[in-house]
Design a protein around this motif. Structure first.
Motif, PDB file in Angstrom:
ATOM      1  N   LEU A 156       0.775  -1.158   0.027  1.00  0.00           N
ATOM      2  CA  LEU A 156      -0.038  -0.012   0.031  1.00  0.00           C
ATOM      3  C   LEU A 156       0.806   1.381  -0.083  1.00  0.00           C
ATOM      4  N   ILE A 157       1.850   1.309   0.762  1.00  0.00           N
ATOM      5  CA  ILE A 157       2.566   2.529   0.945  1.00  0.00           C
ATOM      6  C   ILE A 157       3.502   2.895  -0.086  1.00  0.00           C
ATOM      7  N   LEU A 158       4.074   2.005  -0.641  1.00  0.00           N
ATOM      8  CA  LEU A 158       4.894   2.271  -1.903  1.00  0.00           C
ATOM      9  C   LEU A 158       4.149   2.465  -3.141  1.00  0.00           C
ATOM     10  N   PRO A 159       3.083   1.636  -3.533  1.00  0.00           N
ATOM     11  CA  PRO A 159       2.424   2.222  -4.615  1.00  0.00           C
ATOM     12  C   PRO A 159       1.868   3.668  -4.561  1.00  0.00           C
ATOM     13  N   SER A 160       1.444   3.957  -3.080  1.00  0.00           N
ATOM     14  CA  SER A 160       0.763   5.465  -2.900  1.00  0.00           C
ATOM     15  C   SER A 160       1.548   6.606  -2.968  1.00  0.00           C
ATOM     16  N   ILE A 161       3.075   6.418  -2.619  1.00  0.00           N
ATOM     17  CA  ILE A 161       3.776   7.521  -2.700  1.00  0.00           C
ATOM     18  C   ILE A 161       4.619   7.663  -4.005  1.00  0.00           C
ATOM     19  N   LEU A 162       4.691   6.678  -4.574  1.00  0.00           N
ATOM     20  CA  LEU A 162       5.415   6.726  -5.981  1.00  0.00           C
ATOM     21  C   LEU A 162       4.764   7.310  -7.050  1.00  0.00           C
ATOM     22  N   MET A 163       4.693   8.805  -7.063  1.00  0.00           N
ATOM     23  CA  MET A 163       3.709   9.411  -7.884  1.00  0.00           C
ATOM     24  C   MET A 163       4.050   9.361  -9.470  1.00  0.00           C
ATOM     25  N   GLY A 164       3.224   8.759 -10.087  1.00  0.00           N
ATOM     26  CA  GLY A 164       3.401   8.222 -11.479  1.00  0.00           C
ATOM     27  C   GLY A 164       3.899   6.948 -11.970  1.00  0.00           C
ATOM     28  N   LYS A 197      -1.904  18.045   5.843  1.00  0.00           N
ATOM     29  CA  LYS A 197      -0.954  18.871   6.026  1.00  0.00           C
ATOM     30  C   LYS A 197      -0.954  19.700   4.568  1.00  0.00           C
ATOM     31  N   ARG A 198      -0.635  20.910   4.939  1.00  0.00           N
ATOM     32  CA  ARG A 198      -0.628  21.911   3.876  1.00  0.00           C
ATOM     33  C   ARG A 198       0.608  22.236   3.444  1.00  0.00           C
ATOM     34  N   PHE A 199       1.273  21.179   2.528  1.00  0.00           N
ATOM     35  CA  PHE A 199       2.575  21.412   1.957  1.00  0.00           C
ATOM     36  C   PHE A 199       2.261  22.070   0.244  1.00  0.00           C
ATOM     37  N   VAL A 200       1.762  21.326  -0.122  1.00  0.00           N
ATOM     38  CA  VAL A 200       1.147  21.448  -1.667  1.00  0.00           C
ATOM     39  C   VAL A 200      -0.134  21.748  -1.561  1.00  0.00           C
ATOM     40  N   ASN A 201      -0.739  22.808  -2.027  1.00  0.00           N
ATOM     41  CA  ASN A 201      -2.315  23.109  -2.212  1.00  0.00           C
ATOM     42  C   ASN A 201      -3.276  21.688  -2.730  1.00  0.00           C
ATOM     43  N   PHE A 202      -2.769  21.020  -3.617  1.00  0.00           N
ATOM     44  CA  PHE A 202      -3.667  20.287  -4.346  1.00  0.00           C
ATOM     45  C   PHE A 202      -3.277  18.904  -4.249  1.00  0.00           C
ATOM     46  N   GLU A 203      -2.543  18.518  -3.225  1.00  0.00           N
ATOM     47  CA  GLU A 203      -2.025  17.029  -3.158  1.00  0.00           C
ATOM     48  C   GLU A 203      -2.174  16.539  -1.526  1.00  0.00           C
ATOM     49  N   ASP A 204      -3.078  17.228  -1.066  1.00  0.00           N
ATOM     50  CA  ASP A 204      -3.376  16.808   0.537  1.00  0.00           C
ATOM     51  C   ASP A 204      -3.719  15.397   0.435  1.00  0.00           C
ATOM     52  N   ASP A 205      -4.316  14.596  -0.168  1.00  0.00           N
ATOM     53  CA  ASP A 205      -4.714  13.315  -0.335  1.00  0.00           C
ATOM     54  C   ASP A 205      -3.584  12.553  -0.173  1.00  0.00           C
ATOM     55  N   LEU A 206      -2.393  12.668  -0.713  1.00  0.00           N
ATOM     56  CA  LEU A 206      -1.170  12.028  -0.664  1.00  0.00           C
ATOM     57  C   LEU A 206      -0.475  11.714   0.840  1.00  0.00           C
ATOM     58  N   LEU A 207      -0.375  12.784   1.539  1.00  0.00           N
ATOM     59  CA  LEU A 207       0.028  12.427   2.819  1.00  0.00           C
ATOM     60  C   LEU A 207      -0.824  11.998   3.857  1.00  0.00           C
ATOM     61  N   SER A 254       8.600  15.404   0.241  1.00  0.00           N
ATOM     62  CA  SER A 254       9.468  14.256   0.081  1.00  0.00           C
ATOM     63  C   SER A 254      10.397  14.089   1.221  1.00  0.00           C
ATOM     64  N   ASP A 255      10.843  15.259   2.043  1.00  0.00           N
ATOM     65  CA  ASP A 255      11.442  14.978   3.318  1.00  0.00           C
ATOM     66  C   ASP A 255      10.473  14.522   4.518  1.00  0.00           C
ATOM     67  N   TYR A 256       9.390  14.945   4.297  1.00  0.00           N
ATOM     68  CA  TYR A 256       8.584  14.280   5.359  1.00  0.00           C
ATOM     69  C   TYR A 256       8.192  12.858   5.254  1.00  0.00           C
ATOM     70  N   ASP A 267      13.773   1.772   5.931  1.00  0.00           N
ATOM     71  CA  ASP A 267      14.626   2.461   5.058  1.00  0.00           C
ATOM     72  C   ASP A 267      14.723   2.037   3.592  1.00  0.00           C
ATOM     73  N   ASN A 268      14.378   0.678   3.333  1.00  0.00           N
ATOM     74  CA  ASN A 268      14.400   0.068   2.126  1.00  0.00           C
ATOM     75  C   ASN A 268      13.208   0.945   1.021  1.00  0.00           C
ATOM     76  N   ILE A 269      12.235   1.037   1.847  1.00  0.00           N
ATOM     77  CA  ILE A 269      10.995   1.832   1.184  1.00  0.00           C
ATOM     78  C   ILE A 269      11.470   3.127   0.847  1.00  0.00           C
ATOM     79  N   ALA A 270      12.173   3.953   1.937  1.00  0.00           N
ATOM     80  CA  ALA A 270      12.536   5.225   1.762  1.00  0.00           C
ATOM     81  C   ALA A 270      13.512   5.421   0.380  1.00  0.00           C
ATOM     82  N   GLU A 271      14.622   4.337   0.361  1.00  0.00           N
ATOM     83  CA  GLU A 271      15.317   4.386  -0.701  1.00  0.00           C
ATOM     84  C   GLU A 271      14.800   4.154  -2.019  1.00  0.00           C
ATOM     85  N   THR A 272      13.716   3.333  -2.169  1.00  0.00           N
ATOM     86  CA  THR A 272      12.883   3.151  -3.387  1.00  0.00           C
ATOM     87  C   THR A 272      12.018   4.473  -3.453  1.00  0.00           C
TER      88      THR A 272
END
Length: 372
Positions: A156-164, A197-207, A254-256, A267-272
């Protein structure tokens, strides 16, 4: 066996509203038709200037489960967080103002959560164009499944955060969960301090979905199509305005993500994920920056930069993560891997030109079939 309303735990359905008069009634009718009756429906009017307030007030008078709250415009993040603060339910769900839900979505999702002891449930969803709703036009597909904590990062996490980069399932459908096809326990937020979280106005779903997945012990999924997403070209998400310091804000996102993954020992997920970001950056350079370089000299400098970039090796190893239907990105990366940097540029240019031509034909076909 269906539970009576007095046996059902309350579900808070949070609906941000902003100038949504066109589809608001359709959406509200679909929510009110839900077979799950113990609902706390919260309409957060984020400073609408059309007839949305009148529509919301009328519905609130017709059904005492609906609460209408007006506020000055704060954007989607502010409206959603206000809804979370107001929510009385044991469960939480979100609906966008121009979409629809299936009548038994909430009942089936909550039943599955209670049967499996899960923290949240993800349903499949489908798109619909104008007023044409088709179950065959799948947007995201989920199997009937239960995912334990140790498998959540990869599943779930990896497919979710790998934008594109979308995980393509065996049946050809894709899993790319958004917030509106999820029902989750409010305790998941309260116990982990989760909010939008209000990092980017239109991608709040991601986080939000990242935080939910990261802190869940067990997640269940249902193949049932619970949510219908409307492609509304007048919506805020389809008319994204210029955002100041967009690169810096994406860097904060990305840092978050990387920091939170490392806190959990992933860490392996973070590196990917970092490799995926590198891949996106290389593709974006070809798609936007190189095309803007009209002079060969400028273009050559950029191509030499890609050849020597520390990002390039990471980007190349992400080829297999790319959805097979993402021909443009896969083609660019394969040519970069073979050090054919200039050929990758011309590939992108020809591909985009042909796609623009195809899109014109496709849109004309849709108009003739459904509009004319």
């Amino acid at each position: 066996m269906k539970k009576r309303k007095d046996e059902q735990k309350m579900l808070s359905v949070i609906i941000p509203v902003y100038n949504g008069e066109k589809y608001l009634k359709d959406m509200l009718n679909s929510v009110l038709d839900s077979t799950y009756k113990n609902m706390d429906i919260i309409l957060i009017d984020d400073g609408s200037s059309d007839s949305s307030p009148t529509i919301c007030r009328w519905y609130a008078l017709q059904d005492n489960r609906i609460r209408y709250i007006q506020q000055e415009n704060t954007g989607i993040v502010g409206a959603r967080n206000r809804g979370l603060n107001e929510a009385k339910g044991y469960y939480i769900a979100f609906v966008d103002q121009d979409d629809l839900i299936s009548a038994d979505f909430y009942e089936e999702a909550i039943t599955k959560i209670e049967e499996t002891g899960s923290d949240l449930c993800i349903a499949s969803s489908a798109k619909f164009f104008r007023n044409i709703k088709a179950d065959s036009y799948i947007y995201e597909y989920e199997n009937d499944n239960v995912i334990e904590n140790k498998n959540i990062p990869e599943a779930l996490i990896l497919p979710s955060i790998l934008m594109g980069f979308y995980t393509e399932l065996e049946n050809g459908k894709r899993s790319r969960s958004t917030i509106w096809n999820i029902v989750f326990k409010k305790l998941l937020l309260e116990n982990n301090g989760i909010k939008f979280k209000r990092f980017v106005n239109f991608e709040d779903d991601l986080l939000m979905r990242f935080d939910l997945f990261l802190n869940s012990n067990r997640v269940c999924t249902i193949s049932k199509i619970g949510y219908y997403w409307r492609t509304n070209y007048d919506s805020e998400s389809c008319n994204i305005k210029y955002i100041v310091n967009i690169d810096k804000k994406w860097e904060q996102v990305s840092d978050y993500i990387i920091n939170e993954l490392k806190k959990k020992g992933l860490d392996n997920i973070a590196e990917t994920y970092k490799a995926g970001e590198a891949c996106n950056e290389i593709i974006e350079i070809y798609r936007y920056e190189l095309i803007a370089k009209r002079r060969r000299k400028d273009r050559k400098i950029y191509l030499e930069g890609i050849a020597s970039s520390r990002l390039t090796p990471d980007a190349i190893r992400m080829i297999d993560y790319l959805d097979k239907s993402f021909y443009l990105g896969r083609g660019i990366l394969k040519l970069v891997a073979k050090k054919k940097y200039l050929m990758a540029f011309y590939y992108e240019y020809i591909f985009v030109t042909l796609r623009k031509l195809f899109n014109k034909i496709h849109i004309t076909d849709i108009y003739k079939r459904y509009v004319h």
